[in-house]
Design an enzyme around this catalytic site. Structure first.
Site, PDB file in Angstrom:
ATOM      1  N   LEU A   1     -41.670  54.555 -57.219  1.00 55.15           N
ATOM      2  CA  LEU A   1     -42.041  54.477 -58.639  1.00 55.15           C
ATOM      3  C   LEU A   1     -43.106  53.424 -58.877  1.00 55.15           C
ATOM      4  O   LEU A   1     -43.851  53.478 -59.848  1.00 55.15           O
ATOM      5  CB  LEU A   1     -40.817  54.150 -59.499  1.00 55.15           C
ATOM      6  CG  LEU A   1     -39.717  55.198 -59.569  1.00 55.15           C
ATOM      7  CD1 LEU A   1     -38.512  54.646 -60.306  1.00 55.15           C
ATOM      8  CD2 LEU A   1     -40.216  56.455 -60.256  1.00 55.15           C
TER       9      LEU A   1
ATOM     10  N   ARG B   1     -44.812  49.379 -57.108  1.00 54.62           N
ATOM     11  CA  ARG B   1     -44.580  48.234 -56.240  1.00 54.62           C
ATOM     12  C   ARG B   1     -45.206  46.985 -56.837  1.00 54.62           C
ATOM     13  O   ARG B   1     -46.196  47.042 -57.537  1.00 54.62           O
ATOM     14  CB  ARG B   1     -45.056  48.491 -54.804  1.00 54.62           C
ATOM     15  CG  ARG B   1     -46.522  48.793 -54.622  1.00 54.62           C
ATOM     16  CD  ARG B   1     -46.897  48.875 -53.143  1.00 54.62           C
ATOM     17  NE  ARG B   1     -46.254  49.956 -52.407  1.00 54.62           N
ATOM     18  CZ  ARG B   1     -45.770  49.824 -51.163  1.00 54.62           C
ATOM     19  NH1 ARG B   1     -45.829  48.662 -50.553  1.00 54.62           N
ATOM     20  NH2 ARG B   1     -45.240  50.854 -50.555  1.00 54.62           N
TER      21      ARG B   1
ATOM     22  N   GLY C   1     -41.221  43.468 -54.666  1.00 56.41           N
ATOM     23  CA  GLY C   1     -40.752  44.554 -53.827  1.00 56.41           C
ATOM     24  C   GLY C   1     -41.166  45.926 -54.333  1.00 56.41           C
ATOM     25  O   GLY C   1     -41.873  46.052 -55.330  1.00 56.41           O
TER      26      GLY C   1
ATOM     27  N   ASP D   1     -43.787  36.284 -64.380  1.00 53.25           N
ATOM     28  CA  ASP D   1     -44.765  37.344 -64.120  1.00 53.25           C
ATOM     29  C   ASP D   1     -44.817  38.338 -65.279  1.00 53.25           C
ATOM     30  O   ASP D   1     -44.598  39.523 -65.106  1.00 53.25           O
ATOM     31  CB  ASP D   1     -44.432  38.054 -62.804  1.00 53.25           C
ATOM     32  CG  ASP D   1     -45.634  38.827 -62.246  1.00 53.25           C
ATOM     33  OD1 ASP D   1     -46.757  38.667 -62.786  1.00 53.25           O
ATOM     34  OD2 ASP D   1     -45.444  39.591 -61.292  1.00 53.25           O
TER      35      ASP D   1
END
Ligand SMILES: *[C@@H]1O[C@H](CO)[C@@H](O)[C@H](O)[C@H]1NC(C)=O
Ligand SMILES: *[C@@H]1O[C@H](CO)[C@@H](O)[C@H](O)[C@H]1NC(C)=O
Ligand SMILES: *[C@@H]1O[C@H](CO)[C@@H](O)[C@H](O)[C@H]1NC(C)=O
Ligand SMILES: *[C@@H]1O[C@H](CO)[C@@H](O)[C@H](O)[C@H]1NC(C)=O
Ligand SMILES: *[C@@H]1O[C@H](CO)[C@@H](O)[C@H](O)[C@H]1NC(C)=O
Ligand SMILES: *[C@@H]1O[C@H](CO)[C@@H](O)[C@H](O)[C@H]1NC(C)=O
Length: 779
Positions: free
Chosen positions: A497, A499, A503, A616
């Site tokens: 889906l 990256r 991960g 993030d």
């Protein structure tokens, strides 16, 4: 030499002139009151029920308050500056010529300000309801104290979705699931305690589907709330002064004024049993009735702050002792239960096996064991412990201590902190100590039983299986999956889906029906226990704007997380890759997304049990549901990586160029402000529909942050956002909202110390989104 006496004369005359007048119900601009005259109110209400002026909160400390005029002890119902009281000399309250109510300290600095600026014809008045209002020249109310309650709600004052009553760590407010709750918001833990979180809200006649989130106490002593709560004063009827107050001990009480004795009578209370109030005794302590509530530290622990129970107790032993069998002992505490959160749960096992489970985990602080059913809970946080008086249930908590700990020194105190040693030490009881004899090898816990510290259901046999909004959801098991299970669910990790730094994410299907997203963590810590401790934080996080985590898998190097699948792609696709009308977000959707993102981050920053810095924030991590509701992904992962890494050292892995705050590069401590910065960039991208990091000047040169800030300042100065709003919207947007968003992002990407908090941002956006109330913010 000659001017000085003249000045003194002038100022004393002015005071004289003011003092001679009796307090008014309403005043015009230019009125003022010096703190030295605090005994005289600035305003009184027409029937003299309420007074407004300086209230002495402590030695030489004053706050601007509204209080009941006729009570033996002044009962304050509202305060402007309770957190920053002013000096008893030189401070001054004025209703300025500009029409603002301003409190300034002895140096002339503004401590509090109504920020009304309505001009010469405005007035300030204290009404008989206890509401302090500022009216404009036309007589309409522009500001009122009823809009910013402190710890008290007065009759006819509305408790609405953005308002809360607060007293210390305790608050009353409408939770994200529309239910009015009492919540302990401590430095480490946030935990609702009323209505009783271990039962369904429906058992209390409440509902969670009415989103109007409004409550009001009427003149007859009847409090009604949109969630179905009904409170009726025991003396219900007209003609009585009442108040609904959250007291310092976290209890919510409805009071009536006895006019003869000028004192207060409790006519309803939320928590008749004080020990059920979370956090009252802090962590590592227990609350019991003897018969009045009293706190005591666990054996081997001492009060963290002698003055203040709410800080709880701290170990008197080194916590990093080697936990081999010979060095560990357990102390039994009968009938004691904790509301902490549990790392594991087993039934039908022996006491010895339960001990073993706890001794093997460094993070296990204690276990509780129920004789009969053989229930065993290993606990990694000991919060809101309670001694249950009932003798029908045979249940004990066993506290883990190093053998060297001095437990002859158990400290126990009344809630008011009087030393009192009533701790029952059955020296003759052989079961008092449990020593380890061996360490058995024990695999991972199949049931990784997580509750939020808020919600602890271990006494409930039937944990609700259904998924109800809000806190109920958190009672769902946070499941440990096997690698084989997840491999099968994802069809051997077939469908990728996306990256990112942490991960790769795969699509999976559980139980042939639930679609999930499975993330395989790159470079996660290999230490099982650390991993579980960290993951437990993620498991406890639950908010409508954050992607729900269903469970995890941890087998050696294979660390995976199982998330809710969010249907409609990430924000970047919609903002930067829309083709024609396809995927193009309308303005109202953009605004909702901006607000949802702010709410999710505010929850992470302010309401979680631990502060979680996302590290993030970027459009790729803002996922959208079918209804374009925001679900923030990828939070909590900064902590999952190897423990020694600070957020800063993770910068290569975590942050994303273009969204990273300057302090990443400057070696400054990383805190929630880095997320605020990134949010500012995202907000700007929502407005402009373009990547900020790829903005270029007219000459085609890449713009740096300073240039962008300059450009934005110009936009704000001109008061016209049209030229920066996404052209794909063809002018279909709300100017005031867009301007507010630009202003917010400007403050977010500015100097670190001046950046707002996510809470403040949420409030500012909400003020602009509430169309009926702030009609002037929409067009
Ligand atoms: C929601 O609560 C409000 C206020 O109590 C009430 O007026 C309204 O009818 C309720 N709505 C529903 C659908 O029950
Ligand atoms: C435990 O901490 C103390 C200092 O607090 C330190 O001297 C000692 O080496 C530590 N022991 C272990 C096993 O880490
Ligand atoms: C605890 O329960 C899990 C399953 O829930 C089981 O695998 C494990 O063996 C149990 N531990 C003991 C000591 O019985
Ligand atoms: C344990 O604490 C008690 C009370 O404070 C003290 O009298 C005793 O000396 C202590 N024992 C040790 C071994 O430190
Ligand atoms: C994981 O760590 C290795 C070496 O420590 C590094 O080369 C790799 O880039 C890291 N992976 C990610 C996704 O950060
Ligand atoms: C995503 O949203 C669009 C509207 O822009 C809608 O047409 C589409 O069906 C949605 N996709 C999914 C998977 O729900």
């Amino acid at each position: 030499m000659e001017t000085i006496p003249c000045l003194i004369l002038f100022s004393s005359l002015q005071i004289l002139a003011f003092s001679s007048a009796s307090p008014e119900h309403t005043l015009g601009t230019g009125s003022f009151l010096s703190v030295e005259e605090y005994e005289k109110p600035f305003l009184i209400s027409p029937s003299n029920t309420f007074s407004f002026g300086f209230y002495e909160t402590g030695d030489n400390a004053f706050s601007l308050s509204i209080w009941f005029t006729n009570t033996v002890e002044k009962t304050v119902v509202w305060a402007a500056n309770s957190e920053s009281p002013v000096n008893g000399h030189g401070s001054k309250l004025s209703f300025t010529q500009e029409g603002s109510l301003v409190l300034s300290d002895e140096k002339g600095f503004v401590v509090w300000d109504s920020k009304t600026m309505l001009g010469q014809d405005s007035r300030v008045a204290l009404l008989d309801t206890g509401n302090l209002v500022i009216t404009d020249s036309k007589g309409s109310v522009v500001w009122q104290s009823f809009d910013s309650p402190t710890d008290t709600l007065l009759p006819l004052q509305l408790l609405t979705k953005d308002k809360r009553l607060v007293s210390g760590y305790y608050s009353l407010y409408y939770d994200t699931d529309n239910v009015l709750r009492l919540i302990y918001n401590g430095p480490e833990i946030s935990s609702p305690y009323w209505p009783n979180p271990s039962e369904s809200i429906f058992d209390f006649g409440r509902t969670n589907y009415n989103s109007s989130r409004i409550g009001v106490l009427d003149n007859t002593g009847h409090f009604t709330s949109s969630d179905g709560l009904n409170i009726i004063a025991s003396d219900s009827g007209l003609g009585i002064n009442r108040r609904l107050t959250i007291d310092q001990d976290g209890n919510l009480k409805l009071y009536s004024l006895n006019k003869v004795e000028k004192s207060w009578i409790v006519t309803w209370e939320a928590m008749p049993q004080l020990c059920d109030i979370h956090g009252l005794c802090g962590t590592n302590s227990i609350c019991e009735y003897s018969p009045d509530p009293r706190c005591s530290c666990l054996p081997g622990y001492e009060m963290a702050d002698q003055e203040n129970w709410i800080k709880g107790c701290q170990p008197m032993f080194r916590t990093n002792y080697s936990q081999v069998a010979e060095q560990v002992m357990f102390v039994e505490m009968r009938q004691v239960k904790f509301y902490g959160f549990v790392m594991g749960f087993n039934t039908s096992i022996s006491l010895e096996d339960c001990e073993k489970l706890c001794s093997e985990k460094h993070s296990c602080l204690a276990f509780s064991y129920g004789i009969g059913e053989g229930s065993c809970y290993t606990e990694i946080q000991l919060f809101s412990g309670k001694k249950t008086p009932s003798t029908t249930m045979i249940h004990s908590t066993y506290v883990k201590l190093p053998k060297t700990a001095n437990i002859s020194d158990v400290k126990q105190y009344d809630l008011i902190c009087k030393p009192n040693s009533v701790y029952e030490m059955h020296q003759d009881d052989k079961r008092w100590f449990y020593y380890y004899t061996s360490i058995a090898i024990f695999g991972g816990l199949e049931l990784f039983f997580i509750t939020t510290a808020c919600l602890f259901l271990r006494s409930k046999q039937n944990i609700p299986k259904s998924v109800i909004d809000g806190y109920e959801l958190m009672t769902e098991h946070f499941k440990k999956f096997s690698y084989r299970e997840l491999k099968a669910a994802t069809g051997n990790f077939r469908e990728e889906l996306g990256r990112g730094g942490s991960g790769v994410v795969y699509r999976g299907v559980l139980d042939k029906k639930r679609v999930v997203a499975v993330k395989r963590l790159a470079n996660a810590t290999e230490a099982e226990e650390e991993f579980q401790a960290e993951i437990s934080i993620i498991g406890r996080i639950n908010h409508v704007n954050l992607v729900r985590t269903w469970g995890f898998c941890s087998e050696g190097k294979d660390k995976l997380l199982v998330y809710d699948y969010v249907e409609n792609e990430s924000l970047d696709k919609h903002l930067f890759e829309s083709i024609g009308e396809k995927r193009l977000l309308r303005w109202s959707q953009r605004f909702t997304i901006a607000l949802g993102t702010a709410r999710g981050l505010a929850y992470l920053h302010h309401e979680c049990l631990e502060w979680v810095v996302h590290c993030d924030v970027k459009p790729e991590n803002i996922l959208l549901t079918q209804d374009f509701e925001v679900k923030i992904a990828d939070f909590g992962l900064a902590k999952l990586s190897k423990r020694d890494f600070s957020c800063l050292q993770l910068s290569h892995m975590r942050g994303t160029v273009g969204y990273m705050a300057p302090e990443w590069a400057l070696n400054l401590p990383i805190n929630t402000k880095v997320d605020v910065f990134s949010y500012g960039i995202v907000l700007l991208e929502i407005v402009t529909g373009a990547r900020i990091s790829s903005q270029t000047s007219a000459e085609g040169e890449k713009l740096d942050l300073a240039q962008i800030v300059e450009a934005l300042k110009q936009v704000v100065a001109c008061g016209d956002v049209t030229r920066i709003v996404d052209a794909k919207l063809h002018g279909q947007f709300n100017h005031l909202q867009a301007m507010e968003m630009v202003k917010i992002s400007l403050s977010c990407i500015g100097e670190r110390t001046k950046r707002p908090t996510m809470d403040e941002i949420t409030k500012a956006l909400m003020a602009c989104g509430d169309e009926d109330k702030y009609a002037d913010c929409t067009e």
